[in-house]
Design an enzyme around this catalytic site. Structure first.
Site, PDB file in Angstrom:
ATOM      1  N   SER A  36      10.753   2.959  -3.173  1.00  7.38           N
ATOM      2  CA  SER A  36      11.861   2.208  -3.744  1.00  7.38           C
ATOM      3  C   SER A  36      11.587   0.737  -3.452  1.00  7.38           C
ATOM      4  O   SER A  36      11.174   0.135  -2.567  1.00  7.38           O
ATOM      5  CB  SER A  36      13.194   2.522  -2.948  1.00  7.38           C
ATOM      6  OG  SER A  36      13.550   3.762  -2.844  1.00  7.38           O
ATOM      7  N   LEU A  84      18.776  -3.593   7.168  1.00 12.70           N
ATOM      8  CA  LEU A  84      17.330  -3.204   7.033  1.00 12.70           C
ATOM      9  C   LEU A  84      17.225  -1.939   6.235  1.00 12.70           C
ATOM     10  O   LEU A  84      17.720  -0.864   6.075  1.00 12.70           O
ATOM     11  CB  LEU A  84      17.028  -2.520   8.590  1.00 12.70           C
ATOM     12  CG  LEU A  84      15.491  -1.905   8.479  1.00 12.70           C
ATOM     13  CD1 LEU A  84      14.456  -3.115   8.470  1.00 12.70           C
ATOM     14  CD2 LEU A  84      15.308  -1.320   9.841  1.00 12.70           C
ATOM     15  N   ASP A  85      16.534  -2.498   5.118  1.00  7.17           N
ATOM     16  CA  ASP A  85      16.073  -1.318   3.978  1.00  7.17           C
ATOM     17  C   ASP A  85      17.371  -0.802   3.440  1.00  7.17           C
ATOM     18  O   ASP A  85      17.519   0.264   2.751  1.00  7.17           O
ATOM     19  CB  ASP A  85      14.939  -0.003   4.636  1.00  7.17           C
ATOM     20  CG  ASP A  85      13.838  -0.450   5.356  1.00  7.17           C
ATOM     21  OD1 ASP A  85      13.389  -1.441   4.699  1.00  7.17           O
ATOM     22  OD2 ASP A  85      13.591   0.167   6.223  1.00  7.17           O
ATOM     23  N   GLY A  90      -2.441  -4.726   2.239  1.00  9.61           N
ATOM     24  CA  GLY A  90      -2.252  -5.578   1.274  1.00  9.61           C
ATOM     25  C   GLY A  90      -2.728  -4.713   0.082  1.00  9.61           C
ATOM     26  O   GLY A  90      -2.825  -5.645  -0.981  1.00  9.61           O
ATOM     27  N   SER A  91      -2.552  -3.464  -0.096  1.00 10.55           N
ATOM     28  CA  SER A  91      -2.941  -2.863  -1.366  1.00 10.55           C
ATOM     29  C   SER A  91      -1.770  -3.141  -2.466  1.00 10.55           C
ATOM     30  O   SER A  91      -2.280  -3.320  -3.478  1.00 10.55           O
ATOM     31  CB  SER A  91      -2.985  -1.522  -1.103  1.00 10.55           C
ATOM     32  OG  SER A  91      -1.816  -0.693  -0.969  1.00 10.55           O
ATOM     33  N   ASN A  92      -0.649  -3.184  -1.869  1.00  8.21           N
ATOM     34  CA  ASN A  92       0.292  -3.468  -3.080  1.00  8.21           C
ATOM     35  C   ASN A  92       0.147  -5.327  -3.243  1.00  8.21           C
ATOM     36  O   ASN A  92       0.286  -5.444  -4.834  1.00  8.21           O
ATOM     37  CB  ASN A  92       1.876  -3.564  -2.214  1.00  8.21           C
ATOM     38  CG  ASN A  92       2.527  -2.267  -2.594  1.00  8.21           C
ATOM     39  OD1 ASN A  92       2.813  -1.957  -3.681  1.00  8.21           O
ATOM     40  ND2 ASN A  92       2.453  -1.643  -1.100  1.00  8.21           N
ATOM     41  N   GLU A 135       3.568   3.268  -5.876  1.00 14.96           N
ATOM     42  CA  GLU A 135       3.963   1.784  -5.324  1.00 14.96           C
ATOM     43  C   GLU A 135       3.238   0.712  -6.375  1.00 14.96           C
ATOM     44  O   GLU A 135       3.908  -0.144  -6.465  1.00 14.96           O
ATOM     45  CB  GLU A 135       3.943   1.704  -3.865  1.00 14.96           C
ATOM     46  CG  GLU A 135       4.552   2.435  -2.867  1.00 14.96           C
ATOM     47  CD  GLU A 135       4.524   1.852  -1.440  1.00 14.96           C
ATOM     48  OE1 GLU A 135       4.347   0.666  -1.305  1.00 14.96           O
ATOM     49  OE2 GLU A 135       4.428   2.850  -0.525  1.00 14.96           O
ATOM     50  N   HIS A 190       9.726  -0.212  -0.199  1.00 13.36           N
ATOM     51  CA  HIS A 190      10.031   0.644   0.869  1.00 13.36           C
ATOM     52  C   HIS A 190       9.544   2.053   0.665  1.00 13.36           C
ATOM     53  O   HIS A 190       9.783   2.393  -0.621  1.00 13.36           O
ATOM     54  CB  HIS A 190      11.234   0.732   1.371  1.00 13.36           C
ATOM     55  CG  HIS A 190      11.598   1.270   2.680  1.00 13.36           C
ATOM     56  ND1 HIS A 190      11.325   1.126   3.930  1.00 13.36           N
ATOM     57  CD2 HIS A 190      11.945   2.664   2.731  1.00 13.36           C
ATOM     58  CE1 HIS A 190      11.459   2.117   4.830  1.00 13.36           C
ATOM     59  NE2 HIS A 190      12.119   3.336   4.163  1.00 13.36           N
ATOM     60  N   ASN A 193      11.838  -6.311  -1.763  1.00 16.59           N
ATOM     61  CA  ASN A 193      11.009  -5.220  -0.821  1.00 16.59           C
ATOM     62  C   ASN A 193      10.559  -4.348  -1.469  1.00 16.59           C
ATOM     63  O   ASN A 193      11.487  -3.704  -2.313  1.00 16.59           O
ATOM     64  CB  ASN A 193      11.659  -5.376   0.393  1.00 16.59           C
ATOM     65  CG  ASN A 193      10.889  -4.569   1.542  1.00 16.59           C
ATOM     66  OD1 ASN A 193       9.580  -4.731   1.790  1.00 16.59           O
ATOM     67  ND2 ASN A 193      11.542  -3.490   2.354  1.00 16.59           N
TER      68      ASN A 193
HETATM   69  C1  GAR Z   1       3.495   0.151   2.016  1.00 12.62           C
HETATM   70  O1  GAR Z   1       3.584   1.661   1.892  1.00 12.62           O
HETATM   71  C2  GAR Z   1       4.750  -0.283   1.954  1.00 12.62           C
HETATM   72  O2  GAR Z   1       6.024   0.492   1.118  1.00 12.62           O
HETATM   73  C3  GAR Z   1       5.189  -0.251   3.370  1.00 12.62           C
HETATM   74  O3  GAR Z   1       4.207  -0.839   4.002  1.00 12.62           O
HETATM   75  C4  GAR Z   1       2.921  -0.249   3.162  1.00 12.62           C
HETATM   76  C5  GAR Z   1       2.148  -1.517   2.886  1.00 12.62           C
HETATM   77  O4  GAR Z   1       0.869  -1.111   2.345  1.00 12.62           O
HETATM   78  N1  GAR Z   1       6.333  -1.063   3.625  1.00 12.62           N
HETATM   79  C6  GAR Z   1       7.270  -0.680   4.605  1.00 12.62           C
HETATM   80  O5  GAR Z   1       7.319   0.216   5.225  1.00 12.62           O
HETATM   81  C7  GAR Z   1       8.477  -2.006   4.732  1.00 12.62           C
HETATM   82  N2  GAR Z   1       9.520  -1.213   5.362  1.00 12.62           N
HETATM   83  P1  GAR Z   1      -0.167  -2.187   1.988  1.00 12.62           P
HETATM   84  O6  GAR Z   1      -0.121  -3.298   2.974  1.00 12.62           O
HETATM   85  O7  GAR Z   1      -1.352  -1.462   1.431  1.00 12.62           O
HETATM   86  O8  GAR Z   1       0.628  -2.788   0.468  1.00 12.62           O
END
Ligand code: GAR
Length: 222
Positions: A144, A152-153, A16-18, A182, A113, A111
């Protein structure tokens, strides 16, 4: 009466850093949204603790409790629709989604990615980017943000942020560098949507009433 803020629901599976970057931007008022709920398909996702710390509503729809992908998605959809968000934000939500679910949120689901799409769809993007760098086929990597479609993506890309790849990078080092980008990229794009600047029409992304012919590239400093 204060005008209600643009409402979003955030879906997570892990760290969950995003999510944290979005919470921080919303708290600083640089992102004009209200996070109505954070939903995880994993009860142990660290991001749920981040959400709870920020005083946000949290929900778990545990995919292991469902017999089929369709049943899980139907329950997830119900959970999201209970709070009637204006946008669904996938932030490290690691589930394949059924067409019905995706169609239900068409044009209202984003999303992020960890690659410069269309390169490296799917998993293990950092190791694959590094291998491609060593073969000489790419020099940079990144992230992105795209509208979610049934592919998918593969949904229309809105914006990207890149990082240079170094010869001594490991997948983990590269992942950390991309994640930093990100955290800058995602709140900004969510903000564009919340401000009514961004929309999907058919398969075409429109930003400020102009059809995008290629993804917006975020500069290194923003
Ligand atoms: C992030 O790098 C995100 O781009 C990726 O998972 C990570 C989640 O990090 N998402 C995917 O790969 C989706 N296809 P987070 O939980 O620290 O935000």
């Amino acid at each position: 009466m204060p005008i209600p803020k643009f409402s979003i629901v955030i879906l997570i599976s892990g760290s969950g850093s995003n999510l944290q970057a979005i919470i921080d931007a919303a708290e600083k008022n640089t992102l004009p949204v209200e996070i109505c709920a954070v939903i995880s398909n994993r009860p142990d996702a660290k991001g749920l603790q981040r959400a709870a710390r920020a005083g946000l509503r949290t929900e778990v729809v545990d995919h292991t409790q469902f017999n089929s992908r369709e049943d899980f998605d139907a329950s997830l959809q119900q959970c999201i629709d209970n709070v009637e968000p204006q946008l669904v934000v996938l932030a490290g939500f690691m589930r394949l989604l059924t067409d019905n679910f995706v169609d239900h949120y068409s044009g209202h689901m984003l999303n992020i990615h960890p690659s410069l799409l269309p390169n490296f769809k799917g998993l293990n993007t950092h190791a694959r980017a590094l291998a491609a760098f060593k073969e000489g086929s790419v020099t940079e990597h990144g992230a992105s943000v795209h509208f979610v479609t049934a592919q998918l993506d593969g949904g229309p890309v809105i914006a990207q942020a890149s990082v240079a790849i170094a010869a001594d990078d490991t997948p983990d080092i590269l992942a950390t560098r991309v994640l930093g980008r990100e955290h800058q990229l995602y709140p900004q794009i969510i903000g564009w949507f919340a401000e009514g600047r961004l929309r999907l029409q058919g398969n075409q992304v429109w930003l400020d009433e102009k059809a995008l012919t290629s993804p917006v590239v975020l500069s290194a400093n923003c």
